[in-house]
Design a protein around this motif. Structure first.
Motif, PDB file in Angstrom:
ATOM      1  N   TYR A  30      51.676  37.625  17.630  1.00 52.20           N
ATOM      2  CA  TYR A  30      51.466  36.384  18.058  1.00 52.20           C
ATOM      3  C   TYR A  30      49.660  36.361  18.593  1.00 52.20           C
ATOM      4  CZ  TYR A  30      50.931  32.859  21.678  1.00 52.20           C
ATOM      5  OH  TYR A  30      50.661  31.770  22.659  1.00 52.20           O
ATOM      6  N   ILE A  31      49.302  35.495  18.400  1.00 48.06           N
ATOM      7  CA  ILE A  31      47.649  35.362  18.843  1.00 48.06           C
ATOM      8  C   ILE A  31      47.678  34.063  19.740  1.00 48.06           C
ATOM      9  CG2 ILE A  31      45.382  34.960  18.099  1.00 48.06           C
ATOM     10  CD1 ILE A  31      46.327  36.057  15.249  1.00 48.06           C
ATOM     11  N   ALA A  32      47.168  34.399  21.013  1.00 47.43           N
ATOM     12  CA  ALA A  32      47.114  33.513  21.945  1.00 47.43           C
ATOM     13  C   ALA A  32      46.194  32.466  21.810  1.00 47.43           C
ATOM     14  CB  ALA A  32      46.495  34.107  23.445  1.00 47.43           C
ATOM     15  N   GLU A  35      42.345  33.116  21.971  1.00 47.43           N
ATOM     16  CA  GLU A  35      41.903  34.022  20.887  1.00 47.43           C
ATOM     17  C   GLU A  35      41.750  33.196  19.646  1.00 47.43           C
ATOM     18  OE1 GLU A  35      44.089  37.671  20.597  1.00 47.43           O
ATOM     19  OE2 GLU A  35      44.409  37.635  22.635  1.00 47.43           O
ATOM     20  N   ARG A  36      42.720  32.333  19.677  1.00 51.95           N
ATOM     21  CA  ARG A  36      42.610  31.580  18.094  1.00 51.95           C
ATOM     22  C   ARG A  36      41.397  30.602  18.185  1.00 51.95           C
ATOM     23  NH1 ARG A  36      48.243  30.613  18.630  1.00 51.95           N
ATOM     24  NH2 ARG A  36      47.641  28.646  19.601  1.00 51.95           N
ATOM     25  N   ALA A  42      33.974  31.754  16.197  1.00 50.06           N
ATOM     26  CA  ALA A  42      33.180  32.925  15.585  1.00 50.06           C
ATOM     27  C   ALA A  42      33.008  32.706  14.061  1.00 50.06           C
ATOM     28  CB  ALA A  42      33.968  34.222  15.970  1.00 50.06           C
ATOM     29  N   GLN A  43      33.960  32.211  13.644  1.00 54.15           N
ATOM     30  CA  GLN A  43      34.072  31.684  11.925  1.00 54.15           C
ATOM     31  C   GLN A  43      33.114  30.685  11.818  1.00 54.15           C
ATOM     32  OE1 GLN A  43      35.458  33.529   9.454  1.00 54.15           O
ATOM     33  NE2 GLN A  43      36.398  34.830  10.459  1.00 54.15           N
ATOM     34  N   SER A  44      33.013  29.871  12.640  1.00 57.03           N
ATOM     35  CA  SER A  44      32.085  28.703  12.568  1.00 57.03           C
ATOM     36  C   SER A  44      30.651  29.173  12.564  1.00 57.03           C
ATOM     37  CB  SER A  44      32.383  27.620  13.493  1.00 57.03           C
ATOM     38  OG  SER A  44      32.055  27.685  14.757  1.00 57.03           O
TER      39      SER A  44
END
Length: 68
Positions: A30-32, A35-36, A42-44
Motif C-alpha cells: 500500500y502506498i499512501a 506518498e503517491r 517527482a516524476q513531473s
C-alpha cells in the motif's frame, strides 16, 4: 460434539492464516495518498529534464534507440 467442532474450527483457522502468509507476496504494498502525490510530483520534475536531454541528444546528431 461442541468440543470437536471447536478444535476443528481452531485448526482450520490456523491453517487458513498460515496459507494466507504464503500467498501474501502477490499483493503490491500500500502506498499512501500523500506518498503517491509526492511520487507524481517527482516524476513531473524528472520528466521535463529527461525530455530536454533527449532533445539535446537528437540535436547533436547522436543516434539512440527508442525506449521499449
Amino acid at each position: 460434539m461442541n468440543r470437536k467442532k471447536k478444535i476443528n474450527q481452531t485448526l482450520k483457522a490456523k491453517a487458513k492464516k498460515a496459507n494466507a502468509k504464503l500467498h501474501a507476496a502477490n499483493k503490491s504494498p500500500y502506498i499512501a495518498k500523500a506518498e503517491r502525490a509526492q511520487l507524481a510530483q517527482a516524476q513531473s520534475v524528472i520528466a521535463p529534464t529527461a525530455d530536454l536531454a533527449d532533445s539535446a541528444l537528437s540535436d547533436s546528431g547522436a543516434v539512440h534507440s527508442p525506449a521499449l
